[in-house]
Design a protein around this motif. Structure first.
Motif, short mmCIF file in Angstrom:
data_model
loop_
_atom_site.label_atom_id
_atom_site.label_comp_id
_atom_site.label_asym_id
_atom_site.label_seq_id
_atom_site.Cartn_x
_atom_site.Cartn_y
_atom_site.Cartn_z
N GLY A 152 -22.10 -59.50 -38.45
CA GLY A 152 -21.13 -58.82 -39.31
C GLY A 152 -21.82 -57.83 -40.23
O GLY A 152 -21.36 -56.70 -40.41
N LEU A 153 -22.95 -58.26 -40.79
CA LEU A 153 -23.73 -57.38 -41.67
C LEU A 153 -24.21 -56.14 -40.91
O LEU A 153 -24.08 -55.01 -41.38
CB LEU A 153 -24.91 -58.17 -42.24
CG LEU A 153 -25.93 -57.38 -43.07
CD1 LEU A 153 -25.30 -56.87 -44.34
CD2 LEU A 153 -27.14 -58.24 -43.40
N MET A 154 -24.75 -56.38 -39.71
CA MET A 154 -25.27 -55.26 -38.93
C MET A 154 -24.15 -54.29 -38.56
O MET A 154 -24.31 -53.07 -38.66
CB MET A 154 -25.97 -55.78 -37.67
CG MET A 154 -27.41 -56.24 -37.96
SD MET A 154 -28.07 -57.32 -36.70
CE MET A 154 -28.04 -56.23 -35.29
N LEU A 155 -23.04 -54.84 -38.12
CA LEU A 155 -21.91 -53.96 -37.74
C LEU A 155 -21.43 -53.16 -38.94
O LEU A 155 -21.18 -51.96 -38.84
CB LEU A 155 -20.76 -54.80 -37.19
CG LEU A 155 -20.92 -55.29 -35.76
CD1 LEU A 155 -19.75 -56.19 -35.38
CD2 LEU A 155 -20.99 -54.10 -34.81
N ALA A 156 -21.31 -53.84 -40.09
CA ALA A 156 -20.82 -53.15 -41.29
C ALA A 156 -21.76 -52.00 -41.66
O ALA A 156 -21.32 -50.89 -41.94
CB ALA A 156 -20.71 -54.14 -42.45
N LEU A 157 -23.07 -52.26 -41.62
CA LEU A 157 -24.04 -51.21 -41.96
C LEU A 157 -23.94 -50.06 -40.97
O LEU A 157 -23.96 -48.89 -41.35
CB LEU A 157 -25.46 -51.79 -41.95
CG LEU A 157 -25.80 -52.75 -43.07
CD1 LEU A 157 -27.14 -53.42 -42.81
CD2 LEU A 157 -25.83 -52.01 -44.40
N ILE A 183 -21.38 -49.19 -39.05
CA ILE A 183 -20.12 -48.44 -39.14
C ILE A 183 -20.10 -47.60 -40.42
O ILE A 183 -19.65 -46.46 -40.41
CB ILE A 183 -18.93 -49.41 -39.07
CG1 ILE A 183 -18.84 -50.01 -37.67
CG2 ILE A 183 -17.63 -48.69 -39.42
CD1 ILE A 183 -17.83 -51.11 -37.54
N GLU A 184 -20.63 -48.17 -41.53
CA GLU A 184 -20.59 -47.43 -42.79
C GLU A 184 -21.58 -46.27 -42.82
O GLU A 184 -21.45 -45.35 -43.61
CB GLU A 184 -20.89 -48.38 -43.96
CG GLU A 184 -19.72 -49.25 -44.37
CD GLU A 184 -18.54 -48.44 -44.88
OE1 GLU A 184 -18.76 -47.52 -45.70
OE2 GLU A 184 -17.42 -48.72 -44.47
N SER A 185 -22.60 -46.34 -41.95
CA SER A 185 -23.63 -45.31 -42.01
C SER A 185 -23.15 -43.98 -41.45
O SER A 185 -23.78 -42.95 -41.63
CB SER A 185 -24.87 -45.77 -41.25
OG SER A 185 -24.57 -45.78 -39.87
N SER A 186 -22.03 -44.00 -40.76
CA SER A 186 -21.54 -42.74 -40.18
C SER A 186 -20.02 -42.73 -40.24
O SER A 186 -19.38 -43.78 -40.17
CB SER A 186 -22.02 -42.64 -38.74
OG SER A 186 -21.06 -41.98 -37.95
N THR A 187 -19.46 -41.55 -40.38
CA THR A 187 -18.00 -41.48 -40.43
C THR A 187 -17.41 -41.42 -39.03
O THR A 187 -16.20 -41.52 -38.86
CB THR A 187 -17.55 -40.22 -41.20
OG1 THR A 187 -18.28 -39.11 -40.71
CG2 THR A 187 -17.79 -40.37 -42.69
N LEU A 188 -18.30 -41.29 -38.04
CA LEU A 188 -17.83 -41.12 -36.67
C LEU A 188 -17.12 -42.38 -36.18
O LEU A 188 -17.72 -43.45 -36.09
CB LEU A 188 -19.03 -40.80 -35.77
CG LEU A 188 -18.66 -40.31 -34.37
CD1 LEU A 188 -18.18 -38.89 -34.42
CD2 LEU A 188 -19.88 -40.43 -33.45
N GLY A 189 -15.86 -42.26 -35.87
CA GLY A 189 -15.11 -43.37 -35.29
C GLY A 189 -15.03 -44.60 -36.16
O GLY A 189 -14.87 -45.71 -35.66
#
Lengths: 393, 294
Positions: free
Chosen positions: B88-93, B95-101
């Motif tokens: 969950g932490l990895m996915l959140a980081l 997804i948050e690192s880019s606005t793409l999709g």
């Protein structure tokens, strides 16, 4: 020596231009304040110097070298943020040590316990510890080093932010409204402390603030920014006495300068039908203009003896001085403010009075806001030096 | 003055009465009821209820099924919690690192949370079916032997844990994302000026420490959620094969609603809640002290 030079810096957020070609230099050891109303782009400019924001055009040089492509950490700068931006999980000591640890220790050496494995790391850690102690002593933080930020007062947090900035002895300090979260009393003392610290370290400083009084009391030079451009750069006295632009005149000085709507025709200036006994530089074109005069360059006179006539509306007692609000006849402008000594006897509200300006201290701003030189006869100039005529009558 | 005070107080009681009555009726009394039944020998359908003292609890201590299901539950929770929090932490980081999709990925990974577990369990059962499932088809295509993910006693618990991770990761991701949003940009800026501008340095200096309080909460919530695993077991394996996937809630369900031993099921429930409560308390005490910065 030039510490910083900015040439033609432009920046737009999406389609909104924020900076429109800013040129600015900071000399070695100089304290330069950038002042302007909110939204004028001063913080963006500071962030561009820091490398936290990318500019669209222009060039940033720090210590002679172009730094446009360098990340913030490689620019040899330090920054104090309005929120202080202290790391909440670290003690004061760790907060102050972080910039040194990032610079002097490798990734592996920063791990805990490495000091017990390597003599070299232990030595460096000792040096960092000493540097932290020095920095803390400079801002009178000794004794608080093992606390966490949440255990400190606002003023103490501010000092930690300062110590973290100066521990590395960078080439350049950047301060972004560092005093705006402090209460008024603390702000005044901290102002003086920051200036003294800056003088002692001799490190060039850019100080961003929206408070013109802060800029005037602290800075060697002030750059006034309006709508994404630097309008004027100069010492506090220069900006106060000869504002290049009506926006600078409005922004610098408390109370604000008085402005009178005027008409310029064939080298003569008329206000509400009255001719002003001043000569104009040939640069001033005919048309509508505004005459500006500061409160301390106006005197009250007995009704009929001044240049303009008016009615006293209101007094403000400020301790060392007082401000008298006078509504001038036939002029559709806010009341004129006249500054008087606090022990001057004053006309009660409703009294009809005359107003005598110190003509040579008047400023003429044309329709575009540009200032033009005024020539006033010597006799009228000296006359204005004495006390209120109303008081002596 | 005093009269008005009393009137106000009466009115206040009147206003909270509906909720309070509901709370007592539907929450407090049933809980007390369960505790009371834990000390009885009641079988559902039996007329007479006798006091059993601590009999149920001593039976529980010697019950091999219970011990097995407790162990399975702990293994399940200890594998689902860390992995789903980490993912969950990895996915959140990510997804948050880019606005793409961002919106797409956020909803995609959150879908398992809002979908009905029982329905999803059936889908998983099909996916993992030894002869019909696409997963085994893929394994066979690679030339490897087909696996009975849900029929093999050695594989069933890890497989269920995998499904649990799939279910919980999206939930944890959303919580971590909220935590990430709360980290002030100024701290990242300060870290960049101080020389911590590479992603890994930013993560260690700012992101991870400031996520601390969020992560403690996420770990505790994940642990509680995974301890309550029931639907997948009930829908797919029924605790089998050979009790290899028997978990506590399933044992309680069987004792209470299949064997109708309400007294014993209540004792199991009480023990389960006490243990869970104690674990949560210890965790909060231990972790909270280290991550609360105020």
């Amino acid at each position: 020596m030039t510490a910083v030079s900015l040439t033609g810096i432009t920046k737009a957020f999406k389609t909104t231009p924020v900076l429109r070609g800013v040129n600015l230099t900071v000399n070695g050891g100089e304290f330069l304040a950038i002042v302007g109303p909110s939204g004028c782009g001063k913080s963006t400019l500071l962030r561009i110097v820091a490398g936290l924001e990318e500019h669209d055009g222009g060039e940033v040089r720090i210590g002679g070298a172009v730094v446009d492509e360098l990340p913030p950490g490689a620019r040899d700068i330090a920054m104090v943020f309005q929120s202080y931006a202290l790391y909440p999980h670290m003690t004061v000591r760790e907060n102050i040590a972080l910039p040194l640890a990032m610079r002097d220790l490798s990734r592996v050496e920063r791990l805990p316990l490495t000091r017990y494995l390597s003599r070299r790391v232990a030595d460096r850690r000792l040096k960092i510890r000493a540097a932290v102690a020095d920095a803390a002593a400079l801002v009178a933080l000794d004794g608080l080093l093992d606390r966490k930020p949440k255990e400190l007062s606002g003023g103490q947090r501010q000092r930690v932010a300062l110590a973290r900035a100066l521990v590395r002895r960078p080439q350049l300090f950047l301060l972004d409204e560092p005093l705006s979260n402090l209460d008024a009393a603390l702000r005044t003392t901290t102002r003086a402390e920051i200036v003294e610290l800056q003088r002692r370290l001799g490190i060039a400083t850019i100080y961003v603030t929206h408070d013109q009084a802060e800029a005037m009391t602290m800075a060697d030079r002030i750059a006034v920014m309006m709508e994404g451009a630097v309008v004027q750069v100069g010492t506090a006295k220069c900006l106060y006495d000869t504002p290049a632009d009506i926006r600078v005149a409005q922004f610098i000085g408390t109370p604000q300068m008085n402005f009178l709507p005027a008409i310029v025709a064939r080298g003569a200036v008329r206000v509400a039908g009255l001719q002003a006994p001043i000569g104009l530089a040939p640069t001033a074109a005919d048309g509508s203009a505004r005459l500006g005069i500061r409160a301390e360059h106006l005197r009250l006179a007995i009704h009929g003896r001044g240049w303009l006539a008016g009615t006293v509306r209101h007094h403000e007692f400020l301790g060392a001085e007082q401000l008298i609000h006078v509504v001038a006849d036939g002029i559709a402008a806010p009341p004129m403010l006249v500054r008087a000594a606090s022990d001057d006897p004053l006309p009660p509200s409703g009294t009809r009075v005359g107003l005598i300006p110190a003509w040579h201290r008047m400023h003429l701003f044309d329709a575009s806001g540009r200032r033009h030189e005024i020539e006033a006869a010597e006799s009228t100039a000296t006359q204005a030096g004495s006390r209120s005529l109303w008081a002596t009558s | 003055m005093r009269g008005r005070r009393a009137r106000e107080r009466r009115k206040a009681w009147l206003l909270v009465a509906p909720l309070s009555i509901g709370l007592v009726l539907f929450l407090v009394l049933p809980c007390l009821g369960v505790v009371a039944m834990a000390f009885s020998d009641w079988h559902l359908g039996q007329e007479n209820i006798g006091f059993a003292g601590l009999d149920n609890f001593s039976e529980l201590a010697n019950d091999a099924v219970f011990r097995r299901s407790a162990l399975n539950t702990i293994i399940y929770a200890l594998s689902v919690t860390p992995l789903s929090v980490l993912l969950g932490l990895m996915l959140a980081l990510l997804i948050e690192s880019s606005t793409l999709g961002r919106a797409f990925f956020r909803s995609a990974f959150f879908l398992p949370v809002i979908s009905t577990t029982v329905a999803m369990a059936i889908v998983w059962e099909f996916l993992l079916h030894p002869s019909l499932g696409p997963v085994n088809a893929l394994i066979a295509a690679l030339g490897l032997p087909r696996q009975g993910f849900l029929n093999d006693a050695a594989l069933v618990l890890p497989t269920l844990a995998g499904i649990g991770i799939w279910e919980n990761t999206g939930y944890n991701m959303v919580l971590v994302m909220a935590g990430l949003k709360a980290i002030p940009q100024d701290l990242y800026d300060a870290a960049a000026v101080d020389g911590a501008h590479r992603p890994w340095e930013r993560f260690w200096t700012v992101t991870l420490p400031l996520l601390g309080p969020t992560l403690v909460f996420v770990v505790v919530i994940s642990f509680l959620r995974s301890f309550r695993v029931f639907e997948t077991v009930a829908a797919i394996t029924q605790g089998g094969p050979r009790r290899a996937s028997e978990v506590i809630l399933f044992t309680i369900y069987q004792e209470g609603f299949v064997f109708f031993r309400i007294g014993y099921a209540s004792a199991l429930t009480v023990a389960f809640v006490v243990v869970l409560f104690a674990l949560t308390l210890v965790k909060f005490r231990f972790l909270d002290r280290r991550v609360h910065y105020g």
